[in-house]
Motif scaffolding. Structure first.
Motif, short mmCIF file in Angstrom:
data_model
loop_
_atom_site.label_atom_id
_atom_site.label_comp_id
_atom_site.label_asym_id
_atom_site.label_seq_id
_atom_site.Cartn_x
_atom_site.Cartn_y
_atom_site.Cartn_z
N HIS A 23 -11.00 3.35 8.91
CA HIS A 23 -9.84 2.62 8.37
C HIS A 23 -9.81 1.23 9.01
N TYR A 25 -7.62 -0.15 10.55
CA TYR A 25 -6.91 -0.22 11.82
C TYR A 25 -7.74 0.33 12.99
N ASP A 39 -8.90 0.89 3.06
CA ASP A 39 -7.55 1.43 3.20
C ASP A 39 -7.57 2.91 2.84
N SER A 40 -6.43 3.57 2.95
CA SER A 40 -6.39 5.02 2.75
C SER A 40 -6.90 5.43 1.35
N PHE A 62 -4.22 12.75 9.24
CA PHE A 62 -3.96 13.02 7.81
C PHE A 62 -5.10 12.47 6.94
N MET A 63 -5.79 11.45 7.42
CA MET A 63 -6.89 10.86 6.63
C MET A 63 -8.09 11.81 6.63
N TYR A 111 3.62 10.30 -0.03
CA TYR A 111 2.74 9.26 0.52
C TYR A 111 1.60 9.99 1.25
N ASN A 113 0.18 9.46 3.83
CA ASN A 113 0.44 9.56 5.28
C ASN A 113 1.36 10.74 5.53
N SER A 128 -0.20 3.30 -0.42
CA SER A 128 0.60 2.08 -0.58
C SER A 128 0.06 1.19 -1.70
N HIS A 174 5.02 -0.34 12.01
CA HIS A 174 5.48 -1.35 11.03
C HIS A 174 6.99 -1.60 11.16
N HIS A 197 2.87 -5.48 4.75
CA HIS A 197 2.65 -4.10 4.29
C HIS A 197 4.01 -3.49 3.92
N GLU A 199 5.28 -0.76 4.44
CA GLU A 199 5.89 0.13 5.43
C GLU A 199 6.86 -0.62 6.33
N SER A 213 -0.82 -3.27 0.24
CA SER A 213 -1.52 -2.39 1.19
C SER A 213 -2.48 -3.23 2.03
N THR A 214 -3.12 -2.63 3.00
CA THR A 214 -4.04 -3.39 3.85
C THR A 214 -5.16 -4.01 2.99
P1 13P Z 1 -2.99 1.76 3.85
O1 13P Z 1 -2.56 2.71 2.80
O2 13P Z 1 -2.66 0.35 3.52
O3 13P Z 1 -4.38 2.00 4.24
O4 13P Z 1 -2.09 2.06 5.12
C1 13P Z 1 -2.31 3.17 5.90
C2 13P Z 1 -1.45 3.18 7.04
O5 13P Z 1 -1.52 4.02 7.88
C3 13P Z 1 -0.44 2.17 7.10
O6 13P Z 1 0.24 2.26 8.29
#
Ligand code: 13P
Ligand code: SF4
Length: 303
Positions: A23, A25, A39-40, A62-63, A111, A113, A128, A174, A197, A199, A213-214
């Motif tokens: 990811h 992050y 991104d996710s 969760f990913m 979501y 997440n 997102s 966030h 973002h 969030e 989203s990211t």
């Molecule tokens: P994305 O869906 O933008 O990848 O965001 C994941 C996430 O954990 C945001 O905090």
């Protein structure tokens, strides 16, 4: 030393027919080495299509769990199995059942997440980058959006024709981004654009030039003629933003948004996972089976 670790990871990856997903992050050095970064939503799609025998997911639980749900026959490993997203658990026990009793046309929109268990009780998952379009496309009037109240409120604003019931979850990283700090950055860099973002809290969204989203933030920067940006999301995105746009400048709020769980994915832990094949994600059969449909529905509706 680092080079040796990297070399070993690449050798083992080839030998074991593994694929490394990271990811945005995750730490820079892990993003640098990964086969896919994203991104996710993007990573869930890649996981679904993968032909590798082993998926190593450098993200939060969760990913990895979603990758396993979509690939029950594959081995899914995580560099650090304790990397978790606190928001993924933020739905009170019994709340979904309570809402289902209250509204007979209810759609539970989850979501990504979130835990596998929450997914298994939901009708459709979203990320997102596709939450607005998926909610819009549902025939249901009443939507219980879990777990993130901030993303839920953003969707509610974009889709006013639906009755969106919010849940009390949030991302602590966030949610900490303050409008005051963003305004202070803007005063220091008046030519910059604020990219956020969903969030983040509503008052930060309200002073933003773009919400996404990211991956959407990364794409926006690439396409923009502007040279300076205030980024309101986790600081790991800077790696991709900088490598795509060496001529552009990026500023973050002074209280740096940094997800400690994402940073648990170190190179050393990645090597450990590949070497030992420990840290495997295992999901109980019933929960995994019930969670496939909402994830597949997301992939289908977002196509
Ligand atoms: P994305 O869906 O933008 O990848 O965001 C994941 C996430 O954990 C945001 O905090
Ligand atoms: Fe969870 Fe927030 Fe970390 Fe994303 S940044 S993984 S939502 S705690």
């Amino acid at each position: 030393m680092k080079n040796q670790v990297k070399k070993k990871i690449l050798e083992l990856k080839k030998e074991k027919n593994a694929v490394i997903l990271a990811h945005y992050y995750a730490p820079d050095e892990v993003q640098e080495l990964a086969d896919y970064i994203g991104d996710s939503f993007y990573l869930a799609k890649i996981a679904k299509k993968s032909t590798a025998d082993i998926i190593v997911f450098c993200g939060v639980y969760f990913m990895g769990e979603s990758a396993k749900i979509l690939n029950p026959d594959k081995k899914v490993l995580m560099p650090n199995i304790t990397a978790d997203c606190p928001m993924a658990h933020m739905v009170a026990e019994g709340k979904i059942e309570e809402m289902r009793k209250k509204y007979d046309d209810l759609a539970v929109v989850c979501y990504i997440n979130s835990t596998a268990e929450l997914k298994s009780k939901s009708d459709v998952c979203v990320t997102s980058s596709n939450a607005v379009s998926i909610v819009k496309s549902l025939p249901n009037k009443n939507i219980f959006f879990i777990p993130d109240k901030n993303l839920g409120a953003f969707v509610a604003e974009q889709v006013p024709e639906k009755n969106i019931i919010l849940n009390d979850g949030y991302c602590p990283i966030h949610a900490k981004i303050s409008a005051k700090e963003v305004k202070a950055e803007k005063e220091m860099h008046p030519c910059s654009l604020v990219l956020t973002h969903p969030e983040c809290e509503g008052d930060v969204l309200a002073i933003s030039d773009y919400i996404g989203s990211t991956a959407e933030i990364i794409d926006y920067v690439k396409a923009s003629l502007c040279k300076e940006f205030i980024i309101c999301t986790e600081d790991g995105v800077k790696f991709k933003l900088k490598s795509d746009n060496p001529d552009k400048k990026f500023y973050f709020p002074t209280t740096r948004p940094c997800c400690a769980d994402m940073k648990l994915n170190t190179l050393e832990k990645l090597l450990f996972a590949l070497e030992t094949e420990e840290n495997e994600i295992l999901i109980d059969g019933k929960t995994g089976e019930a969670a496939i449909a909402p994830l597949d529905k997301m992939l289908e509706l977002a196509r």
